[in-house]
Design a protein around this motif. Structure first.
Motif, PDB file in Angstrom:
ATOM      1  N   ARG A  12     -13.467   5.667   2.290  1.00  0.00           N
ATOM      2  CA  ARG A  12     -13.062   5.343   1.195  1.00  0.00           C
ATOM      3  C   ARG A  12     -13.310   6.400   0.222  1.00  0.00           C
ATOM      4  O   ARG A  12     -12.421   6.771  -0.327  1.00  0.00           O
ATOM      5  CB  ARG A  12     -13.256   4.104   0.695  1.00  0.00           C
ATOM      6  N   ARG A  74      -6.855   7.040   6.470  1.00  0.00           N
ATOM      7  CA  ARG A  74      -5.962   6.330   5.865  1.00  0.00           C
ATOM      8  C   ARG A  74      -5.571   4.992   6.580  1.00  0.00           C
ATOM      9  O   ARG A  74      -5.318   3.720   6.012  1.00  0.00           O
ATOM     10  CB  ARG A  74      -4.871   7.139   5.332  1.00  0.00           C
ATOM     11  N   GLN A  75      -5.277   5.243   7.959  1.00  0.00           N
ATOM     12  CA  GLN A  75      -4.821   4.087   8.759  1.00  0.00           C
ATOM     13  C   GLN A  75      -5.915   2.889   8.702  1.00  0.00           C
ATOM     14  O   GLN A  75      -5.567   1.825   8.609  1.00  0.00           O
ATOM     15  CB  GLN A  75      -4.270   4.464  10.259  1.00  0.00           C
ATOM     16  N   ARG A  78      -6.169   1.207   5.430  1.00  0.00           N
ATOM     17  CA  ARG A  78      -5.022   0.152   5.175  1.00  0.00           C
ATOM     18  C   ARG A  78      -5.093  -0.899   6.003  1.00  0.00           C
ATOM     19  O   ARG A  78      -5.120  -2.361   5.704  1.00  0.00           O
ATOM     20  CB  ARG A  78      -3.913   1.020   5.738  1.00  0.00           C
ATOM     21  N   ASP A  81      -7.978  -3.191   4.218  1.00  0.00           N
ATOM     22  CA  ASP A  81      -7.594  -3.723   2.831  1.00  0.00           C
ATOM     23  C   ASP A  81      -6.538  -4.749   3.142  1.00  0.00           C
ATOM     24  O   ASP A  81      -6.397  -5.855   2.438  1.00  0.00           O
ATOM     25  CB  ASP A  81      -6.923  -2.716   1.944  1.00  0.00           C
ATOM     26  N   GLU A  82      -5.815  -4.702   4.317  1.00  0.00           N
ATOM     27  CA  GLU A  82      -4.596  -5.660   4.354  1.00  0.00           C
ATOM     28  C   GLU A  82      -5.114  -7.114   4.914  1.00  0.00           C
ATOM     29  O   GLU A  82      -4.773  -8.026   4.756  1.00  0.00           O
ATOM     30  CB  GLU A  82      -3.640  -5.237   5.513  1.00  0.00           C
ATOM     31  N   VAL A 160       0.246   9.660   6.327  1.00  0.00           N
ATOM     32  CA  VAL A 160      -0.565   8.423   6.967  1.00  0.00           C
ATOM     33  C   VAL A 160      -0.112   8.376   8.531  1.00  0.00           C
ATOM     34  O   VAL A 160      -0.805   7.917   9.547  1.00  0.00           O
ATOM     35  CB  VAL A 160      -0.315   7.081   6.362  1.00  0.00           C
ATOM     36  N   TYR A 264       1.192   8.372   1.250  1.00  0.00           N
ATOM     37  CA  TYR A 264       0.899   7.743  -0.124  1.00  0.00           C
ATOM     38  C   TYR A 264      -0.788   8.154  -0.332  1.00  0.00           C
ATOM     39  O   TYR A 264      -1.159   8.663   0.626  1.00  0.00           O
ATOM     40  CB  TYR A 264       1.032   6.155   0.051  1.00  0.00           C
ATOM     41  N   HIS A 266      -3.786   6.782  -0.836  1.00  0.00           N
ATOM     42  CA  HIS A 266      -4.653   5.402  -0.781  1.00  0.00           C
ATOM     43  C   HIS A 266      -5.347   4.637  -1.966  1.00  0.00           C
ATOM     44  O   HIS A 266      -5.361   3.596  -2.408  1.00  0.00           O
ATOM     45  CB  HIS A 266      -5.548   5.024   0.542  1.00  0.00           C
ATOM     46  N   LEU A 274       0.408  -2.070   0.037  1.00  0.00           N
ATOM     47  CA  LEU A 274      -0.082  -1.703   1.451  1.00  0.00           C
ATOM     48  C   LEU A 274       0.983  -2.711   2.231  1.00  0.00           C
ATOM     49  O   LEU A 274       1.162  -2.779   3.294  1.00  0.00           O
ATOM     50  CB  LEU A 274      -1.535  -2.403   1.391  1.00  0.00           C
ATOM     51  N   VAL A 277       3.926  -0.881   2.931  1.00  0.00           N
ATOM     52  CA  VAL A 277       3.615   0.146   4.004  1.00  0.00           C
ATOM     53  C   VAL A 277       3.657  -0.475   5.349  1.00  0.00           C
ATOM     54  O   VAL A 277       4.482   0.132   6.264  1.00  0.00           O
ATOM     55  CB  VAL A 277       2.554   0.724   3.517  1.00  0.00           C
ATOM     56  N   ASP A 278       3.144  -1.996   5.512  1.00  0.00           N
ATOM     57  CA  ASP A 278       3.216  -2.313   6.855  1.00  0.00           C
ATOM     58  C   ASP A 278       4.708  -2.814   7.255  1.00  0.00           C
ATOM     59  O   ASP A 278       4.918  -2.257   8.385  1.00  0.00           O
ATOM     60  CB  ASP A 278       2.320  -3.558   6.753  1.00  0.00           C
TER      61      ASP A 278
END
Length: 299
Positions: A12, A74-75, A78, A81-82, A160, A264, A266, A274, A277-278
């Motif tokens: 991060r 980044r992946q 993501r 955080d998801e 990403v 994007y 992050h 997020l 994005v998914d």
């Protein structure tokens, strides 16, 4: 070989340094001190035994290894955080500004965004359609939150994921083709990657061409081809029933593949972002084969 675990706090900090353009801004955003961020970057480099960042004058640059890590970082962030948002039951809310390219099939992406908006009543969406390079300029200037765009030929900051699509030659079914004549092209304005690929393929074939019709809108381009204005490059998803595909035996060689990317920052993306994005990644996976992601770079 022992497993190396990459702590998400280090990733991060790394992505924040890239997205915000420096250690001090990253420290402010993360509630840390600048020396603490520097130590985190040093620790990450030690874990990977690789130099990730360098300075060229006052400008921060990613090394080749840093560019490769940025895509994975980044992946991973993501997904982290998801997972946290899902388990804590956080609802999506706020405004999202999304950029979609005119030079790629966007209808199925628009459907995905509309479905998302229908499920998330507290999210306000604003969609901008333009040429990929203009969308990326807006993302870099914080004018957009999420962008799907065609990849540039050199570096691609904030990338990403990426996918590959091979353009096809399309023409009206009853369009008469006179091989010795210059090929009438229906195309987007100068700067479009599809346009560049068409002219490059014809040049390699030794065929002449002329620009018969120019439009920034995919719908206008489709209508012009259907009306018999000329030949264009499309994706399979944008080929209409009254069109046919031209083959190499007719003098239309295969074009260079198109690489489409999801971009994007992050650090600036909300929980709602997020989630969208998914959804977009799932829809893009349905439409095209995932390609090895090209590297991201700092500004």
């Amino acid at each position: 070989m022992r497993a190396i675990n990459l702590p998400t706090d280090l990733l991060r900090a790394f992505v924040s340094v890239i997205d915000l353009g420096g250690y001090t801004r990253a420290a402010d955003a993360l509630g840390r001190t600048q020396p603490a961020i520097s130590l985190q970057m040093k620790r990450l480099e030690e874990l990977l035994d690789a130099k990730l960042l360098s300075h060229e004058g006052r400008e921060l640059k990613l090394t080749e290894e840093g560019e490769a890590l940025a895509v994975y970082a980044r992946q991973l962030l993501r997904l982290n955080d998801e997972a946290v948002a899902q388990l804590k039951g956080r609802s999506a809310k706020g405004q999202l500004r999304v950029g979609l390219p005119t030079d790629f099939s966007v209808a199925f992406l628009q459907e995905s965004i509309v479905d998302f908006a229908g499920e998330q009543a507290k999210v306000t969406l604003s969609i901008t359609c333009d040429l990929s390079r203009k969308l990326l300029d807006l993302l870099h200037a914080d004018g957009l939150d999420i962008v799907i765009a065609l990849l540039a030929r050199d570096r691609n900051p904030y990338l990403v994921r990426s996918w590959e699509e091979r353009p096809i030659w399309a023409v009206a079914k009853d369009f008469p083709l006179n091989k010795p004549s210059a090929v009438p092209l229906v195309t987007h304005p100068e700067g479009c990657e599809y346009r560049r690929r068409m002219t490059a393929a014809l040049r390699a074939e030794g065929r002449g061409w002329r620009i018969a019709y120019t439009t920034p809108d995919i719908g206008g381009l489709q209508r012009a081809v259907s009306a018999g204005m000329g030949v264009t490059a499309l994706t399979r998803k944008t080929l209409l029933p009254d069109m046919r595909v031209l083959a190499s035996r007719e003098g239309f060689p295969a074009m260079e593949p198109i690489h489409i990317g999801l971009f994007y920052k992050h650090q600036r993306l909300s929980g709602a972002g997020l989630m969208l994005v998914d959804s977009l990644i799932a829809r893009m996976d349905e439409a095209a084969e995932p390609a090895p992601a090209r590297a991201s770079a700092a500004r």
